[in-house]
Design a protein around this motif. Sequence first.
Motif, short mmCIF file in Angstrom:
data_model
loop_
_atom_site.label_atom_id
_atom_site.label_comp_id
_atom_site.label_asym_id
_atom_site.label_seq_id
_atom_site.Cartn_x
_atom_site.Cartn_y
_atom_site.Cartn_z
N ARG A 159 0.79 -1.23 0.01
CA ARG A 159 -0.01 0.05 -0.01
C ARG A 159 0.87 1.42 -0.03
N LEU A 160 2.09 1.26 0.66
CA LEU A 160 2.68 2.45 0.83
C LEU A 160 3.58 2.73 -0.62
N LYS A 161 3.95 1.60 -1.25
CA LYS A 161 4.25 1.38 -2.72
C LYS A 161 3.36 2.12 -3.56
N MET A 162 2.23 1.88 -3.48
CA MET A 162 1.31 2.42 -4.44
C MET A 162 1.02 3.88 -4.31
N PHE A 163 1.10 4.21 -2.92
CA PHE A 163 0.94 5.63 -2.37
C PHE A 163 1.87 6.50 -3.11
N VAL A 164 3.24 6.06 -2.97
CA VAL A 164 4.38 6.66 -3.22
C VAL A 164 4.36 6.98 -4.82
N GLU A 165 4.19 5.81 -5.52
CA GLU A 165 4.04 5.75 -7.00
C GLU A 165 2.84 6.88 -7.39
N LYS A 166 1.90 6.98 -6.88
CA LYS A 166 0.77 7.76 -7.23
C LYS A 166 1.33 9.31 -6.97
N GLN A 167 1.96 9.47 -5.71
CA GLN A 167 2.61 10.87 -5.69
C GLN A 167 3.61 11.35 -6.47
N CYS A 168 4.47 10.41 -6.95
CA CYS A 168 5.43 10.53 -7.78
C CYS A 168 4.86 10.97 -9.24
N HIS A 169 3.65 10.34 -9.73
CA HIS A 169 3.38 10.76 -11.00
C HIS A 169 2.60 12.12 -10.87
N GLU A 170 2.19 12.37 -9.91
CA GLU A 170 1.37 13.55 -9.67
C GLU A 170 2.51 14.74 -9.42
N ILE A 171 3.44 14.54 -8.99
CA ILE A 171 4.55 15.55 -8.83
C ILE A 171 5.31 15.91 -9.95
N GLN A 172 5.46 14.72 -10.76
CA GLN A 172 6.20 14.90 -12.12
C GLN A 172 5.26 15.53 -13.08
N GLY A 173 4.05 15.51 -12.93
CA GLY A 173 2.92 16.44 -13.97
C GLY A 173 2.78 17.75 -13.45
N LEU A 174 2.98 18.06 -12.05
CA LEU A 174 3.20 19.25 -11.72
C LEU A 174 4.56 20.13 -12.16
N LEU A 175 5.78 19.35 -12.04
CA LEU A 175 6.89 19.92 -12.45
C LEU A 175 6.99 20.21 -13.95
N SER A 176 6.07 19.08 -14.71
CA SER A 176 6.12 19.39 -16.23
C SER A 176 5.43 20.65 -16.66
N ARG A 177 4.19 20.77 -15.86
CA ARG A 177 3.54 22.00 -16.08
C ARG A 177 4.18 23.24 -15.76
N ASN A 178 4.72 23.24 -14.47
CA ASN A 178 5.32 24.40 -13.91
C ASN A 178 6.59 24.80 -14.96
N ALA A 179 7.36 23.79 -15.49
CA ALA A 179 8.49 24.24 -16.35
C ALA A 179 8.04 24.52 -17.72
N THR A 180 7.00 24.17 -18.18
CA THR A 180 6.27 24.85 -19.45
C THR A 180 5.83 26.25 -19.38
N LEU A 181 5.33 26.45 -18.12
CA LEU A 181 4.88 27.81 -17.80
C LEU A 181 6.03 28.79 -17.79
N ALA A 182 7.00 28.49 -17.12
CA ALA A 182 8.19 29.13 -16.87
C ALA A 182 8.91 29.32 -18.01
N GLU A 183 8.83 28.39 -18.97
CA GLU A 183 9.95 28.75 -20.12
C GLU A 183 9.09 29.39 -21.06
N ASP A 184 7.82 29.39 -21.08
CA ASP A 184 6.92 30.24 -22.10
C ASP A 184 6.77 31.43 -21.64
#
Length: 739
Positions: A544-569
């Motif tokens: 259960r901990l592993k699934m929770f961490v994987e989910k959080q990692c996916h969300e964080i990567q998505g946020l970082l990707s959107r953040n980087a795109t916004l800042a570069e633009d």
Amino acid sequence: MDMLMDREVIRNEALLLLTYLTREAEEIQKIVVFEGVFEKIFSIIREEGGSEGGVVVQDCLELLNNLIRNNASHQVLLRETIGFDPLVSILKLRGNTYKFTQQKTINILSVLETINLLLNGGQESDPGKGNSSLTNKTVLVQKKVLDLLLMLGVESQWAPVAVRCASLRCIGDLIVSHPKNCDALASKVLGEEPQVEPTLNSILRVILRTPSMQEFVAADYIFKSFCEKNPDGQTMLASTLIPQPHTINHTPRDEEINMSFGSMLLEGLTWSENESDLETCCRAASVLSHLLKDNIQCKERVLRLELEAPMPSLGGPEPLMHRMVKYLALASSMKSKDGKTNSSGYLYAQPVILKLLVVWLSDCPSAVQCFLDSRPHLTYLLELVSNPMATACVRGLTAVLLGECVIYNKTGDSGKDPFSIVDAISQKVGLTSYFLKFDEMQKSSVFNSTKLDMPRKSLTRSNSASMAEIEDVDDKETTEQKSEDHPLLVLMFDSLFVSFVKGLEANIRKQIVEIYSNPKSQVAVVPAELEQTSGESDGEYVKRLKMFVEKQCHEIQGLLSRNATLAEDLAKTGGSGSSQIENRTGGRSERVQVESLRRELQEASQRIEILKAEKAKIESEASNYRSLAVKMESDLQSLSDAYNSLEQANFQLEREVKSLKSGGATPDLDIEAIKAEAREEAQKESEVELNDLLVCLGQEQSKVEKLSVRLMELGEDVDKLLEGIGDETELPEDDEEED
């Protein structure tokens, strides 16, 4: 050239004509120099009485300037043949030195222009420009020209402003990038015993006291030239910055001669909140910026300086940097009730103080730390950068100062670290609006590169009178343009500082993008769901901990990707309005649609490329089969020709047989049998070859049919491709087949 030795009237007209002919025509310049014009020029000047002479002296000097302007070879020829002594002697004032007529002023300005041309050397593209300039500087100092320039620019306060300014600029050009000349200037003293003081102190007093803005800029240029690539000179001047208790009480002018350089500068940096002190403080800040430029040791030393408060009730001592920020804030508030500034001082006070802070914080983390120690400093900068009443130059420099608080920030304290600064900029100003300040600053008149590289205007007969009578044009100009940048800022913000700011801007954009893409890690509160429940096995808990961490990692990567795109633009476009940040939801949905359309377009493009490749391959195979069919038809034609020749031979034999029969030949020969046997053998050979050929043609026909179907699927016209095949090699009719 011969007429220069004629009687006076003809000589003067010939001299005037030569000044026009040599302004731009290089070939004529070479001819004139070859004819020995330098000797004749100085001969005429001596006859006319040097600087006390009339307009003929001005014409001679204008001709000389035309010949040596941006021409290192002519300068070398002048230095090696005539020498600089005749030129320097013109600067020595004769007769009544306190009286400057208009013509005398013009003549001295012309000589100063000649010296300036020699100090600058040849053209920028000339490989010998640097050596020529350094040699000229060395020789001129040896000829005591520095003493004469100090006499005209510093000691002769009765001289016209134009002469003093030109002399001060020549001193700056004389010492820039020349360590020995810098040392010579620093070691000189002015005045007479016992009232003597170092030359740099006298020049600083000119900066702080002169009512002329142009004279201030010219004297300030000396300190800029002295401190440029001269860390020892900077350290020497900074070592005299020692606060004294009486600094706040301005020293009487008759006692200033006994003050050290640092004491005089610190006194100029104090302000009792009246407008004249503001202007003096601004000028002292400009000198201080030269002392700190690219010198970490001086920056650290001045950081430790603390000034006493003007009044005990206002608190205890405070760092010099904090005092300068106070002056920056007070300068913006010095306005009358109708909203207009009281004088032109305000228009350049803020940019000059901002320039000092930008230079101070550059590559100096301890200066950034000192600046951020007072929380109101950051708040004030965030207000100033978005103040619509401020000029584009002020807003831009404020944006640069905020950026330095990010890129040179090494602190980890909460509220002062780089991420907190960027977050404050994003919330209070908006990143789009913040980046837009850089673009507005670069378009302003102060940072316009085309104006920064304009050469100084040459002195000619047509403009000499106006240039000799200049006083202070800035007051008249600034009263008409209160909302614009001060015109003399163009001279103070030279090309080196503009390039320095542009480099900072690029680093600031890059660093803010990185911070936005990789925000600082924070200690998160552990959610209750991460606790192991009662009755849950260790394996299930780990899963259960592993699934929770994987989910959080996916969300964080998505946020970082959107953040980087916004800042570069934002960093690339500079923004098109603050609405792009406020309307994040609409912008995000539009970005998703654009991304989906872009992916579909890429997939369609890939399919088209695959089909194009298949089409090219099929067309290549069709071309090969087409050539093979042509070859088969050629072989069939050859076989047909052989069969026809065999039939003709057979026919010839039959005719011979008939002729033999008619001639009464012996009947022993069975003619019919021989003919039948020959025909049988020919038919056997023909049938074998025909069978082989028909098999090949059948195989090729099936391939052609398959290729025709594929070409029709790709939209090709098969009939057009096969048109014309076989027409040239059509088989002849077999008329003898029935026989």
